[in-house]
Design a protein around this motif. Structure first.
Motif, PDB file in Angstrom:
ATOM      1  N   LYS A  22       1.071  -1.250  -0.137  1.00 51.80           N
ATOM      2  CA  LYS A  22      -0.057   0.077   0.029  1.00 51.80           C
ATOM      3  C   LYS A  22       0.825   1.091  -0.128  1.00 51.80           C
ATOM      4  O   LYS A  22       2.097   1.359   0.407  1.00 51.80           O
ATOM      5  N   ASP A  23       0.435   2.260  -0.634  1.00 47.02           N
ATOM      6  CA  ASP A  23       1.310   3.461  -0.720  1.00 47.02           C
ATOM      7  C   ASP A  23       1.733   4.147   0.482  1.00 47.02           C
ATOM      8  O   ASP A  23       2.712   4.717   0.641  1.00 47.02           O
ATOM      9  N   LYS A  24       0.941   3.837   1.710  1.00 50.74           N
ATOM     10  CA  LYS A  24       1.153   4.552   2.871  1.00 50.74           C
ATOM     11  C   LYS A  24       2.240   3.969   3.694  1.00 50.74           C
ATOM     12  O   LYS A  24       2.896   4.365   4.389  1.00 50.74           O
ATOM     13  N   PHE A  25       2.902   2.709   3.053  1.00 48.46           N
ATOM     14  CA  PHE A  25       4.097   2.118   3.566  1.00 48.46           C
ATOM     15  C   PHE A  25       5.157   2.872   3.036  1.00 48.46           C
ATOM     16  O   PHE A  25       6.243   2.797   3.813  1.00 48.46           O
ATOM     17  N   ASP A  26       5.062   3.622   2.142  1.00 50.27           N
ATOM     18  CA  ASP A  26       6.235   4.351   1.683  1.00 50.27           C
ATOM     19  C   ASP A  26       6.458   5.785   2.592  1.00 50.27           C
ATOM     20  O   ASP A  26       7.352   6.460   2.329  1.00 50.27           O
ATOM     21  N   ASP A  27       5.553   5.987   3.488  1.00 45.34           N
ATOM     22  CA  ASP A  27       5.550   7.236   3.992  1.00 45.34           C
ATOM     23  C   ASP A  27       6.727   7.394   5.148  1.00 45.34           C
ATOM     24  O   ASP A  27       6.889   6.611   5.996  1.00 45.34           O
ATOM     25  N   LYS A  28       7.770   8.494   4.830  1.00 48.13           N
ATOM     26  CA  LYS A  28       9.022   8.472   5.283  1.00 48.13           C
ATOM     27  C   LYS A  28       8.677   9.758   6.408  1.00 48.13           C
ATOM     28  O   LYS A  28       9.913  10.121   6.948  1.00 48.13           O
TER      29      LYS A  28
END
Lengths: 327, 301, 443
Positions: free
Chosen positions: A195-201
């Motif tokens: 999911k895109d939210k996993f890439d939230d740094k």
């Protein structure tokens, strides 16, 4: 010709009146349409941005301070294995007051950046036996004292701390899902795909915040230790409008739901607090106060979306209500 | 005519929409909000005084729309005989709160009745008008004493104000709440109304305190018209925390496993792998034997 | 010398098996490779898209992969057990089937753990199992057991290959050079002298006993992954013996199927005879009776004491999984018993049919152990998404399952090209024994 003129005059007048009416109605319709659309948006600011009014009358949106003071207050995965010293956290949930407002579910989802169907705190409708009245059961992870999930983890990715909290370290989890099969309360969830939210740094990862989650790893309720370190209540306890969730430290014997602060042992003794599935020997740290002397009739809790009511279709009470056509 | 009418109504709707967008933008300007300006004072446990202003704008139509006013400068004054003495200035934070803490050594001018008159002023700006609020408080002294009288733990409170000659005037008719300090919030243990400046009660015996047995006893007066908020605190070792902090080691769920597991695993593995080693060793011996035999045969040939 | 001539005869007899590939074999291999390639594609899809492409979701987190893992590993352990027993007790007709059994053991122990790897969410962190192991976890025990068992079975298999490699090395003039090199290298200078033979027999014997013990311990560990949890349907005290018996049952069945196929397609009627089938059939019969007994005990006690969660589980089994239950636990037991019980019905074909039914029934039995328990947890699943309530495997999982089976068959065929499937040294030993016995009788 003479006859036509007055007719034409009256028809002109008629047309003019018609025009006026139509234009005013359409302007009114248009403006109400717009105001409905925009006023609806003037709700609370999102977790990331706050609306503020400056002294010179401008409304601006700024980044809100992180309520848990991250990233300055970051606790790394190694540090998170030791708990907050000298505490033994415990939660008490008062089933007599719960009316399925689901504010606990939603605030937890917002705080942990979860999707609509991912729920660390689940609200179930339990009917113990055919004669009993069903009750709403908010169910977080119970952070058991003898956790079967910790026992079976092959890499030590999930661990029990000194302060009673059981956390998951996403950096070490290999995704074997043994802990999910091993929990008798079905408290754990798995991240199945990317999911895109996993890439939230934007925030560094800490098991205490469970943000960002990682694909192929396990996640669950974490009792919000990042808030506890600030001396604040976890998100679910804070946001419950009925004060259903009490949280506190068993060592100092005090639990609070934000409004009332009471002695934990006294609360359990007076109200007959119990733990779910006690006979399994997991020794949970979430106590329930029985659903007696309810504050609200059960029907109040069905004031939610259709698909949420669909979840409870196997409960005999709900099937009765459906038969009677009440929902 | 009909098509003309139709065209005209469409144009009217479009005009209405455009007109309305502007009005909606104006809906979010300062003049559409009503400002809520609150001023409170708290005397804290270390005898310092906290002055706090809450400055929040609430939308006139949609009452749930509350926006804090940020970075507004609030001036705090002590009013005496028509003169405004500036105590300090503070700016509102992102929650719309401006706080000023004055130490216990701060001297205040009191009026003839013994009240300290405080005022918090927000100077007017181009968009927001002047806001100010005044409160008058008397300086309330709360003497909290924790004593063991006849081996009964007692909490004794003496509440009084000082007049101009520094004599103690006991107060009547004030509601106080005694509470115990907790990690997230304080737990009330006794609620009382003070009659003639004094109240005492028996301290409950079932409070553990922290792990050393220390606990904080708070007494607080909340939102009193004469005194504002007053808090006093005392720490004492009256907690009966007696749970031994035992760290359970070598359980199924701890980092270190039960010792017997290590032993059994080692015994089994050593047994099996020793057998493998024995087998492989024998294979090598066999190979050597065969090689020697082969060489012998070659030599013979 | 007489012995040398006999060896040469045997090599002549078996070398067509090793050297030539018939047209049908080639077609078969191509088909298998195609299936494996499809499986590989499915794996790559799963690797990049995540486990969302499978049918597993938050409640049923273990599906077809774990079932295949248990199934293959149980084949392996039962193969080890049967092979060890055959060798240890020096059963007279063991020679023809011994190698088949051992190859099944090793191959299924390689294919099985591959399925478990498919079930792990983060393959890039696999080494954490070795850096941060927790020995309280049944999975750690399982890893240790599988690795130890794999190495042990491999060593044992190699030990049985050595005499045959020696024979092939000595008589391989007509074979391509690379074969000669391989045989020379792998035969480790085994010259079939008396001392060498004795040494080899000694270590093979110790290894065979070790393999039996290891098989029992290792498969109990696998059963404990399930029975040491609290879940209804899994927390049973007889899970470990139950799994071992079920394993032996399926192992015997697969051995029968393998014997049948090899006998038919490689024309080894002389070596794999009816008596082997009857023997294996008797083993199958005993195992099916024991298996039926254990299955009955499991479900009977749950039904009789009717605890709420047990009844929920049984209800799921008898409504949603009704036909699977019947096939696995009634047909899968009763028909093999019926076939094998009556001497008249025992023929090579019927015994093989019984074995096929047994294998299918056992795979379904595994399915019924893993999935229904996860679908009926203690706290009801209150969800609206169908895939979160009930489990149904997707094409990715099925294609990988078939790819695993195809890989198994393919590797089996490739090994048969390396060493004759009937141990030549075993034949020679057998003949030597017979001569000795007849000499004794003459005396």
């Amino acid at each position: 010709m003479k006859n036509n003129k007055p007719e034409k005059e009256t028809s002109n007048r008629r047309n003019f009146i018609k025009l006026g009416l139509i234009s005013s109605v359409s302007i009114a319709a248009g403006s109400s349409l717009i105001s409905n659309l925009t006023l609806g948006e003037e709700t609370e600011a999102t977790g990331e941005k706050v609306k503020l009014l400056t002294p010179d009358g401008k409304i601006v949106e700024v980044a809100a301070d992180n309520i848990n003071k991250y990233p300055e207050a970051l606790i790394t995965p190694e540090e998170s294995r030791k708990g907050i010293p000298n505490r033994k956290f415990v939660m008490v949930i008062d089933l007599a007051k719960c009316k399925n407002a689901r504010k606990c579910v939603e605030s937890c989802q917002k705080a942990h950046n979860l999707d609509y169907n991912e729920e660390f705190m689940k609200v179930q409708l339990i009917q113990d036996n055919p004669e009993a009245s069903p009750y709403w059961l908010p169910k977080p992870c119970f952070h058991c004292d003898e956790p079967p999930c910790v026992t079976v983890c092959p890499t030590g990715a999930t661990f029990k701390r000194e302060d009673n909290i059981v956390l998951v370290d996403n950096d070490r989890c290999i995704g074997c899902k043994f802990c999910i099969t091993s929990c008798p309360y079905s408290a754990r969830q798995f991240n199945w795909g990317h999911k895109d939210k996993f890439d939230d740094k934007s925030q560094p990862y800490s098991p205490e915040t469970s943000i960002p989650a990682a694909e192929g790893t396990v996640m669950k309720c974490d009792f919000c230790p990042d808030l506890l370190r600030q001396g604040k209540l976890p998100h679910c306890a804070k946001s419950c409008p009925m004060g259903v969730i009490y949280f506190g430290d068993k060592n100092e014997d005090i639990v609070t739901n934000g409004d009332e602060t009471v002695s934990f042992s006294q609360l359990i003794k007076d109200r007959g607090g119990y733990r779910h599935l006690e006979h399994l020997g997991t020794k949970p740290n979430v106590y329930y106060l029985p659903a007696v002397n309810r504050q609200f009739p059960l029907e109040r809790g069905f004031n939610v979306d259709e698909d949420i009511i669909e979840r409870y279709k196997d409960v005999p009470y709900v099937q009765n209500l459906k038969k009677q056509g009440k929902i | 005519m009909k098509t003309k009418l139709f065209k005209f109504s469409v144009i009217a709707i479009l005009i209405g929409l455009f007109v309305n967008t502007n009005s909606v933008a104006q809906d979010n300007k300062a003049k559409d909000f009503k400002m809520l300006y609150k001023f409170t004072t708290t005397k804290q446990a270390d005898n310092s005084r906290l002055l706090e202003v809450s400055f929040i704008a609430r939308h006139k139509k949609n009452r749930k729309n509350k926006i804090p006013i940020f970075d507004a400068e609030i001036n705090f004054y002590n009013i005496t005989e028509g003169e405004n003495i500036l105590l300090g200035t503070a700016k509102t934070n992102k929650k719309g709160l401006a706080t000023l803490t004055l130490s216990e050594n701060q001297s205040y001018f009191t009026d003839k009745d013994g009240y300290i008159n405080l005022k918090a002023v927000f100077e007017k700006t181009a968009a927001i008008k002047l806001y100010e609020k005044s409160i008058s408080v008397k300086d309330l002294m709360l003497d909290l004493n924790l004593e063991e009288i006849d081996s009964v733990k007692t909490v004794i409170l003496k509440a009084y104000t000082l007049d101009s000659l520094n004599t103690k005037i006991p107060i009547t008719d004030a509601e106080v709440i005694f509470s115990i300090g907790g990690m997230i919030s304080n737990m009330p243990i006794e609620q009382a109304t003070i009659e003639d400046g004094r109240y005492e009660f028996e301290f409950p015996t079932n409070i553990p305190g922290n792990i050393d047995g220390n606990l904080d006893v708070f007494v607080s007066v909340e939102d009193h018209e004469e005194f504002g908020n007053v808090i006093q605190k005392k720490t004492i070792n009256w907690g009966n925390f007696n749970k031994k902090i035992t760290k359970k080691e070598n359980t199924l769920w701890s980092d270190a496993a039960p010792i017997w597991m290590y032993i059994v695993l080692t015994v089994l593995l050593v047994g099996v792998w020793a057998n493998y080693a024995y087998t492989i060793f024998n294979l090598f011996k066999m190979k050597k034997e065969g090689k020697i035999l082969e060489e012998n045969i070659e030599n013979q040939i | 010398m007489d012995l040398e001539n006999r060896k040469r005869e045997l090599v002549k007899e078996f070398s067509p098996l090793l050297l030539k590939t018939s047209k049908w074999s080639k077609i078969w291999m191509i088909a298998l490779i195609t299936i494996i390639l499809i499986g590989l594609y499915a794996f790559i899809l799963q690797f990049f898209k995540g486990h969302i492409v499978t049918g597993m979701r938050d409640n049923v987190v273990w599906g077809v992969y774990i079932i295949n893992f248990i199934f293959f590993v149980c084949l392996s352990y039962s193969g080890a057990f049967i092979g060890g027993v055959l060798h240890f007790f020096k059963t007279p007709w063991k020679n023809s089937v011994a190698r088949i059994v051992e190859i099944i053991t090793v191959l299924s122990l390689i294919i099985g753990p591959i399925f478990i790897l498919l079930c792990i969410g983060r393959l890039d962190r696999l080494h954490y199992l070795f850096i941060y192991p927790r020995i309280q976890s049944p999975i750690t025990w399982d890893i240790i057991a599988i690795i130890t068992d794999l190495i042990g079975c491999f060593i044992y298999l190699y030990l049985t290959f050595i005499p045959d490699f020696a024979i092939l090395r000595d008589n391989s003039e007509n074979m391509p050079k690379w074969r000669q090199k391989i045989y020379k290298y792998l035969a480790i200078n085994y010259q079939d002298t008396k001392s060498q033979r004795e040494r080899l027999h000694k270590i093979t014997r110790t290894m065979s006993t070790m393999i039996i013990a290891l098989a029992i311990v290792a498969y109990s560990v696998l059963a404990w992954i399930f029975s040491l949890t609290l879940q209804p349907g899994w927390n049973s005290s007889i899970f470990a013996p139950y799994f071992i018996i079920a394993g032996l049952y399926s192992g015997a069945a697969v051995i029968i199927i393998a014997m049948y196929l090899i006998r038919k397609y490689f024309k080894l009627d002389h070596y794999i005879r009816k008596i082997h089938f009857i023997g294996a059939g008797v083993v199958l019969l005993i195992m099916s009776l024991l298996y039926g007994y254990f299955t009955f005990s499991e479900y009977f006690s749950r039904w009789f004491s009717h605890k709420t969660h047990d009844i929920n589980l049984l209800e799921t089994l008898f409504t949603r999984y009704f036909w699977k239950f019947i096939l696995a636990n009634y047909i899968g037991i009763l028909i093999p018993i019926a076939i094998l019980f009556f001497k008249k019905l025992r023929s090579i074909k019927t015994i093989t049919i019984a074995a096929v039914i047994a294998v299918l029934g056992l795979w379904l039995n595994r399915y019924l152990i893993v999935v229904p328990t996860l679908e009926t947890p203690y706290l009801p699943i209150q969800d609206t998404r169908e895939e979160f309530i009930h489990y149904s495997a997707t094409w990715v999982e099925w294609s990988l399952s078939f790819a695993g089976i195809a890989a198994f068959i393919l590797f089996f065929m490739l090994i048969m090209k390396l060493v004759p499937i009937i141990p030549m040294s075993g034949i020679i030993d057998q003949e030597r024994e017979q001569k000795r016995k007849s000499k004794k009788r003459k005396k």
